[in-house]
Write an enzyme that holds these catalytic residues in place. Structure first.
Site, PDB file in Angstrom:
ATOM      1  CE  LYS A  49      17.236  25.871  50.810  1.00 18.99           C
ATOM      2  NZ  LYS A  49      16.093  25.133  50.210  1.00 18.99           N
ATOM      3  CB  THR A  50      14.267  21.295  52.940  1.00 22.26           C
ATOM      4  OG1 THR A  50      14.973  21.684  51.760  1.00 22.26           O
ATOM      5  CG2 THR A  50      12.988  20.564  52.547  1.00 22.26           C
ATOM      6  CG  ASP A 240      13.171  26.575  48.733  1.00 22.56           C
ATOM      7  OD1 ASP A 240      14.020  26.959  49.565  1.00 22.56           O
ATOM      8  OD2 ASP A 240      13.242  25.474  48.155  1.00 22.56           O
ATOM      9  CD  GLU A 241      17.595  27.141  47.097  1.00 18.36           C
ATOM     10  OE1 GLU A 241      18.329  28.110  47.370  1.00 18.36           O
ATOM     11  OE2 GLU A 241      17.943  25.960  47.241  1.00 18.36           O
ATOM     12  CD  GLN A 271      24.360  27.622  49.515  1.00 19.59           C
ATOM     13  OE1 GLN A 271      24.447  26.633  48.798  1.00 19.59           O
ATOM     14  NE2 GLN A 271      23.725  27.596  50.678  1.00 19.59           N
ATOM     15  NE  ARG A 627      27.771  22.744  47.985  1.00 15.13           N
ATOM     16  CZ  ARG A 627      26.648  23.032  48.629  1.00 15.13           C
ATOM     17  NH1 ARG A 627      25.621  22.210  48.577  1.00 15.13           N
ATOM     18  NH2 ARG A 627      26.548  24.136  49.351  1.00 15.13           N
TER      19      ARG A 627
END
Length: 691
Positions: A49-50, A240-241, A271, A627
């Site tokens: 994503k980043t 973002d997010e 998420q 994770r």
């Protein structure tokens, strides 16, 4: 002859020389190079994503977009810095005109320019949490509120209430009714505090953290010319997010982009796990409907986890109805090892299994301790694991920075037991009396001296607590009712002059007085009460309170090292973390523990029978399993020893039914009959039935 001055030319499109198709996968490339206009990018866990956001900024600059026309909104300053630094490394542009930062930092920049329009000056102060609590305490102190009969919420709780009101738009009365029903009798007074607090902020030329968003939104709504100014400036808005945005943040973005600006929202609905602090997943689900012509890009290639883990996570999240359809695909080759499903006899056996398996992974498979994590739904669920790791010298770090026994509410309860067993313990005495209303440090000192004057600190025979404490001089009227209750509690702690069982002591403290203190003092009351109930269950294995207190002392700060100490970053440590705090992190081996009904999903969610709450619990499970990079262990105790109801047989979590059984390998854990040694626990794979 006129003096010449040469302006530096802006880099032409493509000046960075980046080969976007070579640097990005097909999904990332499609989003990064998309034409201007509204776009929603659903970026799954571990999908880059980043990287996608960073290259999108670089691509816009390469297309000749002026940096001053770009606004990049994030949820942490660290994320903003990292993305800006990466863009700076990619393209030869001056990025100083680009606005990049958290919603709150961007709000602050805007308010500093237009504060006068809201009755503030440009030099307004930003209240941190302590400042906010101090101002609220002053407001409450100036009101005629009688707290001698029942406790009024502390400033911390009031601040959280008001923050939720501001960020969600919910009515204060409705919030109290649904989330703080035990304060309904104070609803009128709480509403008045809110009004006076808002007025006091304006009078003192101050704004709290929430105001940085709320006042910016108010500015845009009341001053159309100011909104037009920023609409003209920010032609490309990147967020973002996005799944974590609340009502105010969502409306701010919608206002800025409502005249045709190109807005790209990046996030993952699977998420979205922060509704308790105001995040609204509906913002991301409804984005395509709110923006005409919106294109939805899905980035489903995962670079973190092996296929065996991703297959399980994909199946698990499909049980949710409110979601965007997507299936993560691993860019990695299969390891041939399925996630492990590990039923265990009880919490103690679960902890022993985890400790031994951690050492095996390190010694036999070469996995460093820092590449392993134990994650859980609630902090109290780590209690037995912390015990086992400490007893066997396995270093660990807790993402919250505090070991279980170092937390204030655990130390408060322990203080009651310490003073009951050691009447000369000045520290515990003062910690207890400081919990009572109207008593400060000076008052606690006076009461301690009064206690010493009674002589009961050194007498061998136990006192009749109600009588002795009732006769003590210097108790303020505000604390009289609670002081009387204190005597009753200590009578229960030492019935007939003997010490009660540790679990009974904890129960008496919790129900006799401390539960009321928790409600009034902490915004996360439910979590803290669960911690104390967990301590009660742990204490049930002890008959001698002195033995329990010795363990608490030893475990509170193992080897003299405070929990969460990061002074030796190179030292190997296993990570213990709640799922909320684990979001965004990754490890080679992950243990997800306490996967039993009432534990995960949480009992309160089950009791509420709310489908939306249950879907968020399932998203928490999804975050937990994603994770893991290489190995995943899903465990639960089949029996949970309870202090007052006896052993409780636990059902496996419903989330373990959300994926086919063939996706996991069930392990059977058994203990040898011999006197236990460190390696007494063994396990068998592919067992027909659990232990």
């Amino acid at each position: 002859m006129p003096r010449e001055f040469h302006l530096t030319s802006r880099p032409k499109p493509g000046a960075s020389g980046i080969d976007y198709r070579a640097e990005l996968n097909e999904e990332q490339f499609a989003a990064v190079t998309s034409a201007p206009g509204p776009a929603l990018v659903i970026a799954g866990a571990g999908s880059g994503k980043t990287r996608t956001l960073t290259y999108r900024v670089a691509y816009l600059l390469d297309q000749g977009v002026d940096p001053r026309h770009i606004l990049l909104l994030t949820f942490t300053n660290k994320a903003a810095r990292e993305m800006t630094d990466r863009v700076r490394e990619l393209v030869p542009h001056d990025l100083s005109p680009l606005w990049s930062g958290t919603f709150h930092s961007i709000g602050n920049r805007i308010l500093r320019r237009h504060a006068e329009d809201l009755g503030l000056t440009k030099a307004f102060s930003i209240l941190d949490r302590d400042d906010q609590k101090s101002l609220l305490a002053g407001v409450v102190g100036g009101m005629d509120i009688d707290t001698t009969v029942r406790r009024f919420p502390k400033a911390d709780v009031l601040a959280t209430m008001f923050s939720l009101v501001e960020n969600t738009g919910v009515d204060l009365g409705e919030l109290i009714e649904t989330r703080y029903p035990y304060f309904e009798d104070w609803a009128k007074e709480i509403g008045e505090v809110h009004k006076r607090y808002t007025k006091r902020k304006l009078e003192t030329n101050s704004a709290d953290f929430d105001d940085l968003l709320v006042l910016t939104l108010k500015l845009f709504k009341q001053q159309p010319e100011v909104l037009a100014l920023y609409r003209k400036r920010f032609r490309h808005v990147l967020v973002d997010e996005y799944q974590d945005t609340n009502a105010v943040q969502c409306e701010l973005i919608d206002l800025l982009a409502s005249d045709g600006a190109s807005v790209m929202a990046v996030g993952d609905d699977a998420q979205s796990i922060y509704s308790w602090r105001g995040a609204d997943m509906e913002n991301i689900l409804s984005f395509p409907k709110r923006y005409d012509g919106c294109r939805v890009f899905k980035i489903e290639t995962n670079y973190r986890s092996v296929p065996e883990i991703l297959d399980l996570s994909n199946s698990a999240i499909r049980a949710n109805r409110s979601r965007f359809d997507k299936d993560l695909r691993s860019a990695r080759a299969a390891l041939g090892t399925k996630p492990a499903l590990v039923p265990l006899e009880d919490p103690s056996t679960q902890a022993r299994f985890i400790a031994q398996r951690l050492l095996q992974l390190r010694d036999d498979e070469g996995v460093p301790l820092e590449e392993m994590a134990v994650i859980y739904r609630a902090h109290f669920q780590s209690l037995q694991v912390q015990m086992e790791l400490t007893n066997h010298g396995i270093p660990f770090a807790i993402t919250s920075g505090l070991r279980f026994f170092e937390q204030a509410h655990i130390k408060d309860v322990a203080a009651f037991m310490r003073f009951a067993t050691n009447r000369r313990d000045e520290t515990s005495f003062k910690r207890i009396v400081l919990l009572l209303p109207g008593i400060g440090a000076k008052g606690a000192d006076k009461l301690w001296r009064a206690w010493l004057d009674t002589g009961w600190a050194t007498r061998e025979e136990p006192p009749e607590w109600s009588e002795v404490l009732g006769a003590l001089k210097g108790v303020p009227k505000k604390a009289a009712k609670h002081w009387e209750q204190l005597g009753f509690i200590f009578n229960e702690l030492t019935p007939g002059g003997e010490f009660a069982r540790p679990a009974d002591m904890i129960y008496s403290v919790l129900e006799g007085m401390y539960d009321e203190h928790l409600r009034a003092s902490y915004d996360n009351y439910d979590n803290r009460r669960s911690d104390i109930e967990g301590l009660m269950e742990y204490g049930d294995q002890y008959e001698d309170v002195l033995e329990l207190l010795s363990q608490l002392s030893l475990l509170g700060s193992a080897d003299g090292e405070p929990g969460g100490d990061r002074s030796e970053p190179d030292k190997e440590k296993v990570t213990l973390s709640s799922i909320h705090q684990a979001k965004g992190l990754e490890w080679k081996a992950v243990f997800v523990i306490w996967l039993a009904e009432g534990q995960f999903p949480n009992a309160r969610v089950i009791e509420a029978d709310d489908p939306e709450m249950m879907e968020e619990e399932r998203r928490l499970f999804y975050v937990a399993v994603t994770r893991a990079k290489d190995e995943l262990y899903l465990s639960y105790p089949m029996i949970n020893p309870k202090s007052y109801s006896g052993d409780v047989i636990q059902r496996p979590s419903r989330f373990l039914d959300d994926f086919p059984k063939e996706m996991v390998e069930e392990w059977k854990v058994r203990s040898s009959w011999e006197e236990p040694e460190w390696d007494e626990t063994e396990w068998e794979k592919d067992a027909d039935e659990p232990f």
